[in-house]
Structures are given as C-alpha cells and as structure tokens.
Design a protein around this motif. Structure first.
Motif, PDB file in Angstrom:
ATOM      1  N   THR A 224       0.835  -1.210   0.000  1.00  0.00           N
ATOM      2  CA  THR A 224       0.000   0.000   0.000  1.00  0.00           C
ATOM      3  C   THR A 224       0.870   1.260   0.000  1.00  0.00           C
ATOM      4  O   THR A 224       0.579   2.218  -0.719  1.00  0.00           O
ATOM      5  N   THR A 225       1.950   1.233   0.781  1.00  0.00           N
ATOM      6  CA  THR A 225       2.833   2.394   0.852  1.00  0.00           C
ATOM      7  C   THR A 225       3.506   2.663  -0.495  1.00  0.00           C
ATOM      8  O   THR A 225       3.564   3.808  -0.955  1.00  0.00           O
ATOM      9  N   GLU A 226       3.987   1.611  -1.131  1.00  0.00           N
ATOM     10  CA  GLU A 226       4.662   1.775  -2.418  1.00  0.00           C
ATOM     11  C   GLU A 226       3.679   2.228  -3.506  1.00  0.00           C
ATOM     12  O   GLU A 226       4.021   3.061  -4.342  1.00  0.00           O
ATOM     13  N   LEU A 227       2.472   1.698  -3.470  1.00  0.00           N
ATOM     14  CA  LEU A 227       1.450   2.130  -4.432  1.00  0.00           C
ATOM     15  C   LEU A 227       1.144   3.617  -4.263  1.00  0.00           C
ATOM     16  O   LEU A 227       0.988   4.345  -5.234  1.00  0.00           O
ATOM     17  N   ASN A 228       1.087   4.056  -3.018  1.00  0.00           N
ATOM     18  CA  ASN A 228       0.840   5.477  -2.735  1.00  0.00           C
ATOM     19  C   ASN A 228       1.999   6.344  -3.208  1.00  0.00           C
ATOM     20  O   ASN A 228       1.791   7.476  -3.659  1.00  0.00           O
ATOM     21  N   LYS A 229       3.227   5.822  -3.129  1.00  0.00           N
ATOM     22  CA  LYS A 229       4.381   6.584  -3.627  1.00  0.00           C
ATOM     23  C   LYS A 229       4.310   6.743  -5.144  1.00  0.00           C
ATOM     24  O   LYS A 229       4.617   7.803  -5.672  1.00  0.00           O
ATOM     25  N   TYR A 230       3.914   5.676  -5.831  1.00  0.00           N
ATOM     26  CA  TYR A 230       3.805   5.739  -7.291  1.00  0.00           C
ATOM     27  C   TYR A 230       2.631   6.608  -7.728  1.00  0.00           C
ATOM     28  O   TYR A 230       2.717   7.287  -8.738  1.00  0.00           O
ATOM     29  N   GLU A 231       1.537   6.537  -6.986  1.00  0.00           N
ATOM     30  CA  GLU A 231       0.343   7.309  -7.332  1.00  0.00           C
ATOM     31  C   GLU A 231      -0.236   7.930  -6.062  1.00  0.00           C
ATOM     32  O   GLU A 231      -0.946   7.281  -5.303  1.00  0.00           O
TER      33      GLU A 231
ATOM     34  N   THR B 253      -2.655   9.788  -5.445  1.00  0.00           N
ATOM     35  CA  THR B 253      -4.118   9.859  -5.289  1.00  0.00           C
ATOM     36  C   THR B 253      -4.696   8.590  -4.666  1.00  0.00           C
ATOM     37  O   THR B 253      -5.882   8.551  -4.346  1.00  0.00           O
ATOM     38  N   ILE B 254      -3.859   7.568  -4.496  1.00  0.00           N
ATOM     39  CA  ILE B 254      -4.321   6.336  -3.856  1.00  0.00           C
ATOM     40  C   ILE B 254      -4.301   6.559  -2.345  1.00  0.00           C
ATOM     41  O   ILE B 254      -3.246   6.693  -1.736  1.00  0.00           O
ATOM     42  N   HIS B 255      -5.495   6.594  -1.760  1.00  0.00           N
ATOM     43  CA  HIS B 255      -5.615   6.794  -0.308  1.00  0.00           C
ATOM     44  C   HIS B 255      -5.388   5.460   0.393  1.00  0.00           C
ATOM     45  O   HIS B 255      -6.006   4.453   0.039  1.00  0.00           O
ATOM     46  N   ILE B 256      -4.504   5.479   1.387  1.00  0.00           N
ATOM     47  CA  ILE B 256      -4.180   4.220   2.081  1.00  0.00           C
ATOM     48  C   ILE B 256      -4.574   4.255   3.555  1.00  0.00           C
ATOM     49  O   ILE B 256      -4.476   3.238   4.234  1.00  0.00           O
ATOM     50  N   LEU B 257      -5.035   5.398   4.031  1.00  0.00           N
ATOM     51  CA  LEU B 257      -5.473   5.492   5.423  1.00  0.00           C
ATOM     52  C   LEU B 257      -6.976   5.251   5.503  1.00  0.00           C
ATOM     53  O   LEU B 257      -7.739   5.780   4.692  1.00  0.00           O
ATOM     54  N   ALA B 258      -7.390   4.462   6.508  1.00  0.00           N
ATOM     55  CA  ALA B 258      -8.813   4.174   6.677  1.00  0.00           C
ATOM     56  C   ALA B 258      -9.589   5.476   6.831  1.00  0.00           C
ATOM     57  O   ALA B 258      -9.145   6.405   7.511  1.00  0.00           O
ATOM     58  N   SER B 259     -10.751   5.530   6.174  1.00  0.00           N
ATOM     59  CA  SER B 259     -11.536   6.756   6.171  1.00  0.00           C
ATOM     60  C   SER B 259     -13.019   6.420   6.161  1.00  0.00           C
ATOM     61  O   SER B 259     -13.425   5.390   5.620  1.00  0.00           O
ATOM     62  N   THR B 260     -13.802   7.303   6.732  1.00  0.00           N
ATOM     63  CA  THR B 260     -15.258   7.142   6.692  1.00  0.00           C
ATOM     64  C   THR B 260     -15.879   8.084   5.665  1.00  0.00           C
ATOM     65  O   THR B 260     -17.092   8.116   5.524  1.00  0.00           O
ATOM     66  N   SER B 261     -15.058   8.831   4.951  1.00  0.00           N
ATOM     67  CA  SER B 261     -15.600   9.782   3.977  1.00  0.00           C
ATOM     68  C   SER B 261     -15.209   9.470   2.537  1.00  0.00           C
ATOM     69  O   SER B 261     -15.757  10.066   1.616  1.00  0.00           O
ATOM     70  N   GLU B 262     -14.240   8.561   2.337  1.00  0.00           N
ATOM     71  CA  GLU B 262     -13.844   8.207   0.970  1.00  0.00           C
ATOM     72  C   GLU B 262     -13.244   6.803   0.951  1.00  0.00           C
ATOM     73  O   GLU B 262     -12.790   6.295   1.974  1.00  0.00           O
ATOM     74  N   ALA B 263     -13.243   6.211  -0.220  1.00  0.00           N
ATOM     75  CA  ALA B 263     -12.676   4.868  -0.374  1.00  0.00           C
ATOM     76  C   ALA B 263     -11.167   4.907  -0.107  1.00  0.00           C
ATOM     77  O   ALA B 263     -10.522   5.934  -0.296  1.00  0.00           O
TER      78      ALA B 263
END
Length: 170
Positions: free
Chosen positions: A96-103, A105-115
């Motif tokens: 998840t961390t590496e995907l977020n570094k590449y892109e 806009t990929i949210h990796i923190l748990a959220s109740t307002s967005e995917a």
C-alpha cells in the motif's frame, strides 16, 4: 360630445348590467384561497412523488460510493503494473505504501468519507489490491501467475452491495 352612461340605457339593460356586476363580485369574493381538499390533494401528490424519488436517489448514492472504490482499485492495479515494470516484472514490492508513492491519489489510510486501499498481497508473480468503500464493500483486483486478472466484490456489511448479493465479480 356624446358619451354613454348608465342613465341613457333602458331600465331592463341597467338591471341586467347591475346583476352581472353583482354576480361577478360574489364570485370573486367566494374564491379567496384554496380549499382544504385542494391542499390535501397537492400534499398527497407531493408525497407520492417523494416516495418514488427518495429510494431512487438512495440507490444512486450507493452506486457512487462503490464506483469510487472500483476506480481506486483500478488505479492501484495500474500502479502495481508500473512497480512491476520498474522491478523486472516482479510484484514483490507491491505494498500500500509503495502504491501510494507511485500514485499519490491512492488513499491508504482508513476513512469514513472516501474509499481507501485496505490491503495488498504480493509474490514474485502475483498480486492483489483491495479497495474498501465507505459502505463496507470491498473490491479486489488480482493477477495470477499466468497473467489472468480477476475482479471480485465482497459486501460484508450490507450483504447486497455486489450486484444485489454478498459476493460477485465486477
């Protein structure tokens, strides 16, 4: 100069004219507003229309939430392929961390307002990315060693978010 007035009319004409004006005055005085029945009919019609529209809008919101998670999973899939390209075709660095570094806009923190991207699995030749929608539905894209891509949906909370059921593909 000659002008007409009620004095120059015949008495029968004067009476008919007076009756017409009197009836017209009575008619307009009797219609000061809407009757209770008219108001109730309007309220019932508005209620029926709201009863039809509100469930339709609620369904659209659920679809939008799921679409946001699907789009996130698809973006993570593209980023996983980019990571593979940079690492000799291997998927071992797909996290998840590496995907977020590449892109970013990929949210990796748990959220109740967005995917958000809830988990990844990886090996040298396979990977999977899972995006979680705010309604609890989870959308996963997996690639196996032969290159086949599978898209699955699991709806643990509502049990109906995946095309009306608890599990399906998309």
């Amino acid at each position: 100069m000659f002008s007409y007035s009620s004095q120059h009319l015949f008495p029968s004409t004067q009476r008919r004219l007076a009756d017409t004006f009197r009836r017209l005055g009575e008619r307009t005085r009797g219609e000061d507003g809407f009757s209770l029945i008219e108001l109730l009919v309007v309220v019932i019609i508005i209620g029926i229309l709201a009863g039809i529209a509100i469930p339709s809008f609620a369904g659209q919101k659920g679809k939008a939430v799921d679409t946001q998670a699907k789009e996130l999973a698809r973006t993570a899939e593209t980023a996983a392929e980019a990571i593979s390209t940079d690492n000799n075709g291997e998927y071992e660095k797909v996290t998840t961390t590496e995907l977020n570094k590449y892109e970013p806009t990929i949210h990796i923190l748990a959220s109740t307002s967005e995917a958000y991207l809830s988990k990844t699995t990886k090996s040298k030749t396979t990977y999977s990315v899972t995006a979680k929608a705010i309604n609890g539905d989870e959308f996963t894209i997996s690639k196996n060693a032969t290159g086949e891509v599978a898209r699955t949906c699991v709806s643990p909370a509502t049990k109906t978010g995946c095309v009306g059921g608890e599990k399906s593909s998309w």
